[in-house]
Design a protein around this motif. Structure first.
Motif, PDB file in Angstrom:
ATOM      1  N   ASP A  99       1.033  -1.142   0.020  1.00 12.41           N
ATOM      2  CA  ASP A  99       0.010   0.120  -0.342  1.00 12.41           C
ATOM      3  C   ASP A  99       1.373   1.454   0.431  1.00 12.41           C
ATOM      4  N   ALA A 100       0.702   2.378   0.053  1.00 10.42           N
ATOM      5  CA  ALA A 100       0.899   3.256   0.274  1.00 10.42           C
ATOM      6  C   ALA A 100       1.793   3.796   1.538  1.00 10.42           C
ATOM      7  N   LYS A 101       2.117   3.211   2.314  1.00 12.73           N
ATOM      8  CA  LYS A 101       2.682   2.864   3.827  1.00 12.73           C
ATOM      9  C   LYS A 101       4.060   2.949   3.457  1.00 12.73           C
ATOM     10  N   ALA A 102       5.139   3.918   4.278  1.00  5.31           N
ATOM     11  CA  ALA A 102       6.224   4.025   3.834  1.00  5.31           C
ATOM     12  C   ALA A 102       6.972   2.954   4.824  1.00  5.31           C
ATOM     13  N   LEU A 103       8.199   2.833   5.333  1.00  8.04           N
ATOM     14  CA  LEU A 103       8.435   2.293   5.651  1.00  8.04           C
ATOM     15  C   LEU A 103      10.071   2.570   6.427  1.00  8.04           C
ATOM     16  N   ALA A 116      10.612   2.427  -0.337  1.00  7.92           N
ATOM     17  CA  ALA A 116       9.446   2.094   0.017  1.00  7.92           C
ATOM     18  C   ALA A 116       8.806   3.472   0.226  1.00  7.92           C
ATOM     19  N   SER A 117       9.431   5.008  -0.329  1.00 13.61           N
ATOM     20  CA  SER A 117       9.300   5.633  -0.184  1.00 13.61           C
ATOM     21  C   SER A 117       7.791   6.049  -0.748  1.00 13.61           C
ATOM     22  N   PRO A 118       6.322   6.227  -0.838  1.00 11.64           N
ATOM     23  CA  PRO A 118       5.674   6.962  -1.137  1.00 11.64           C
ATOM     24  C   PRO A 118       5.964   7.885  -2.232  1.00 11.64           C
ATOM     25  N   ALA A 119       6.255   9.276  -1.298  1.00 10.72           N
ATOM     26  CA  ALA A 119       7.093  10.526  -2.236  1.00 10.72           C
ATOM     27  C   ALA A 119       8.228  10.492  -3.610  1.00 10.72           C
ATOM     28  N   ILE A 120       8.866   9.241  -2.641  1.00 12.28           N
ATOM     29  CA  ILE A 120       9.598   8.966  -4.349  1.00 12.28           C
ATOM     30  C   ILE A 120       9.022   8.522  -5.630  1.00 12.28           C
ATOM     31  N   GLY A 121       7.771   7.287  -4.847  1.00 12.55           N
ATOM     32  CA  GLY A 121       7.639   6.537  -6.076  1.00 12.55           C
ATOM     33  C   GLY A 121       6.256   7.910  -6.748  1.00 12.55           C
TER      34      GLY A 121
END
Length: 162
Positions: free
Chosen positions: A71-75, A127-132
């Motif tokens: 999902d859109a959660k970061a690690l 795993a960063s949504p921002a980088i994605g």
């Protein structure tokens, strides 16, 4: 990496191949990112596989298939550290040993050992949504369907039949 490189070469040599991936420049940057990612992630995978195989040899065959959190959660750094500290420790040992025994070899081995050393920040950042979202905005590492929606998907989006 050979199958990956062969696939990239196939796209480069196929008429219209790179255009379907957003153009030559975007494709080449994405291919470079993919190859670097593969080298870094390969270290983590090889370590996990080795530990697993050693465990099998000693009767530890607790094999399971857990669901992945996609999902859109970061690690978090704490979660990454909890799972990847052995990789970091192994990387420090290998690079440290090479630095003492043969610094020249250490530098030559860095493409294969760097993944161990940066496994934790690499996992967190990849795993960063921002980088994605940034990759999506720039059109990097996309598939052809990201650049030209197939008619079937357009019809679904419009609520009509294809």
């Amino acid at each position: 990496l050979s199958p990956k490189i062969a696939g990239l070469a196939d796209i480069l040599l196929t008429r219209g191949g790179v255009e379907s991936y957003g153009g030559r420049a975007r494709f080449l940057v994405s291919a470079a990112i993919e190859l670097v990612f593969s080298f870094l992630q390969g270290a983590v995978s090889s370590f996990r596989t080795t530990v697993f195989m050693i465990g099998l040899a000693f009767g530890k065959s607790n094999i399971g298939w857990n669901g992945q959190a996609r999902d859109a959660k970061a690690l978090s750094v704490a979660t990454a550290f909890a799972g990847l500290w052995p990789h970091l420790l192994f990387g420090i040992y290998v690079v440290g040993s090479l630095a003492i025994l043969s610094p020249k070899v250490m530098w030559w081995a860095m493409p294969l050992t760097l993944g161990y050393l940066i496994a934790i920040p690499f996992a967190v950042s990849s795993a960063s949504p921002a980088i994605g979202r940034w990759f999506v905005e720039k059109g990097l590492c996309g598939i052809p369907e990201d650049f030209k929606t197939p008619p079937e998907l357009e019809a679904i989006a419009k609520g009509t039949s294809a």
